[in-house]
Design a protein around this motif. Structure first.
Motif, PDB file in Angstrom:
ATOM      1  N   TYR A 131       0.844  -1.198   0.000  1.00 27.30           N
ATOM      2  CA  TYR A 131       0.000   0.000   0.000  1.00 27.30           C
ATOM      3  C   TYR A 131       0.880   1.249   0.000  1.00 27.30           C
ATOM      4  O   TYR A 131       2.104   1.184   0.254  1.00 27.30           O
ATOM      5  N   GLU A 132       0.262   2.393  -0.287  1.00 26.15           N
ATOM      6  CA  GLU A 132       0.971   3.663  -0.207  1.00 26.15           C
ATOM      7  C   GLU A 132       0.075   4.698   0.456  1.00 26.15           C
ATOM      8  O   GLU A 132      -1.152   4.673   0.321  1.00 26.15           O
ATOM      9  N   ILE A 133       0.718   5.602   1.185  1.00 23.43           N
ATOM     10  CA  ILE A 133       0.008   6.630   1.935  1.00 23.43           C
ATOM     11  C   ILE A 133       0.610   7.992   1.620  1.00 23.43           C
ATOM     12  O   ILE A 133       1.838   8.139   1.540  1.00 23.43           O
ATOM     13  N   GLY A 134      -0.237   8.972   1.447  1.00 24.38           N
ATOM     14  CA  GLY A 134       0.222  10.345   1.289  1.00 24.38           C
ATOM     15  C   GLY A 134      -0.519  11.245   2.253  1.00 24.38           C
ATOM     16  O   GLY A 134      -1.734  11.108   2.424  1.00 24.38           O
ATOM     17  N   VAL A 135       0.189  12.124   2.899  1.00 26.43           N
ATOM     18  CA  VAL A 135      -0.423  13.128   3.772  1.00 26.43           C
ATOM     19  C   VAL A 135       0.208  14.470   3.427  1.00 26.43           C
ATOM     20  O   VAL A 135       1.441  14.604   3.426  1.00 26.43           O
ATOM     21  N   TYR A 136      -0.623  15.450   3.125  1.00 26.79           N
ATOM     22  CA  TYR A 136      -0.091  16.790   2.849  1.00 26.79           C
ATOM     23  C   TYR A 136      -0.604  17.765   3.895  1.00 26.79           C
ATOM     24  O   TYR A 136      -1.804  18.022   3.991  1.00 26.79           O
ATOM     25  N   ASP A 137       0.302  18.307   4.691  1.00 26.84           N
ATOM     26  CA  ASP A 137      -0.025  19.281   5.736  1.00 26.84           C
ATOM     27  C   ASP A 137      -0.157  20.653   5.079  1.00 26.84           C
ATOM     28  O   ASP A 137       0.830  21.255   4.640  1.00 26.84           O
TER      29      ASP A 137
ATOM     30  N   TYR B 138       4.613   7.467   2.019  1.00 23.49           N
ATOM     31  CA  TYR B 138       5.002   6.127   2.472  1.00 23.49           C
ATOM     32  C   TYR B 138       4.524   5.088   1.485  1.00 23.49           C
ATOM     33  O   TYR B 138       3.342   5.099   1.090  1.00 23.49           O
ATOM     34  N   TRP B 139       5.410   4.210   1.071  1.00 22.32           N
ATOM     35  CA  TRP B 139       5.095   3.117   0.130  1.00 22.32           C
ATOM     36  C   TRP B 139       5.712   1.842   0.661  1.00 22.32           C
ATOM     37  O   TRP B 139       6.884   1.834   1.054  1.00 22.32           O
ATOM     38  N   GLU B 140       4.934   0.777   0.703  1.00 26.42           N
ATOM     39  CA  GLU B 140       5.474  -0.490   1.197  1.00 26.42           C
ATOM     40  C   GLU B 140       4.929  -1.653   0.403  1.00 26.42           C
ATOM     41  O   GLU B 140       3.737  -1.698   0.057  1.00 26.42           O
ATOM     42  N   SER B 141       5.821  -2.589   0.075  1.00 25.14           N
ATOM     43  CA  SER B 141       5.417  -3.781  -0.655  1.00 25.14           C
ATOM     44  C   SER B 141       6.302  -4.944  -0.257  1.00 25.14           C
ATOM     45  O   SER B 141       7.519  -4.798  -0.122  1.00 25.14           O
TER      46      SER B 141
END
Length: 278
Positions: A259-265, A274-277
């Motif tokens: 999965y991958e996660i993006g957070v923009y403040d 964040y990317w993980e496989s």
């Protein structure tokens, strides 16, 4: 007369044999008791007698890590090296990304100790990373294998054009023959670039302002502030690590490898990615 010649010949042969084995003996002693001289490859004028000791923590086919203690008996010793460091084109004060800094440590009574980060100089050239600690008179030497991965200068992350950022931190990078593992990047942008990013995210259906649950945000283990951001855009999606370009965007939930996660403040103009496989 013949007997005397024979004795001379035998004496000469024995002398040659003794000299040969003496040379071998001296060579072996040098190998066994020499201090590893990798420090001589770092654009510094360090003499053998200036090394107090060398501790090797890792040495294998893909990496090498050791710590040299520099003799610091006189008040001007470190000043001499500081001048060399300041004048070298290969040393500077720019800190390595965190995923590299994680490789530098010492062990004391089975306890792993992170290095003191005050008054450090950094070296990176031809696959070698080194840190010179002026304060504690220590030189850290580390080589990484190509299999371990390297940080990337991404042009685009989740639809955000990565340019004109003020600084970047890298906490982990994918690597290995299958390019798996995880990517963990944090970018800080200018206010002007931040406005451009917000306009982009407003038009991107894969981003929204619905906060992700903490279970997902906990992936940002080095950035706990992500949990308390009040004004942000979020992205979460499954990924499929494959060489098939079509399948990267057309796969079932069962076929997902990570999965991958993006957070923009929005308030601080910071992108957490964040990317993980597996």
């Amino acid at each position: 007369m013949k007997k005397l010649e024979i004795l001379k010949t035998i004496g000469l042969i024995l002398s040659i044999v003794i000299i040969f084995f003496l040379i071998i003996y001296i060579f072996i002693l040098k190998i066994l008791f020499r201090i590893d001289d990798d420090y001589k490859k770092l654009d510094l004028e360090i003499k053998d007698y200036e090394i107090e000791y060398c501790t090797t923590y890792g040495y294998d086919e893909v990496s090498k890590y050791k710590v040299y203690k520099i003799k610091n008996y006189y008040s001007n010793t470190m000043e001499k090296f500081k001048v060399q460091l300041e004048n070298s084109d290969l040393w500077n004060r720019d800190k390595f990304y965190e995923y590299i800094m994680e490789e530098f440590y010492e062990i004391n009574e089975n306890e792993t100790i992170k290095i003191d980060r005050e008054k450090l100089y950094y070296y990176h050239h031809k696959g070698v990373y080194a840190i010179f600690d002026i304060k504690n008179a220590k030189l850290y030497y580390y080589t990484r294998g190509i299999i371990l991965g390297k940080d990337h200068d991404y042009n685009d992350i989740l639809g955000i054009k990565i340019s004109n950022y003020k600084n970047k931190e890298v906490y982990d990078v994918r690597g290995g023959p299958q390019n798996d593992g995880r990517d963990y990047y944090v970018y800080k942008f200018t206010n002007e670039k931040g406005k451009e990013i917000i306009e982009t995210l407003d038009k991107n259906s894969k981003w929204n302002k619905n906060k992700l649950n903490d279970d997902k945000l906990n992936a940002f283990e080095y950035n706990e502030e992500v949990l308390s951001i009040e004004n942000a855009y979020y992205h979460y999606d499954l990924v499929c690590r494959t060489s098939d370009e079509y399948k990267k965007t057309h796969f079932t939930k069962e076929e997902a490898t990570g999965y991958e996660i993006g957070v923009y403040d929005v308030d601080k103009n910071i992108l957490y990615y964040y990317w993980e496989s597996a």
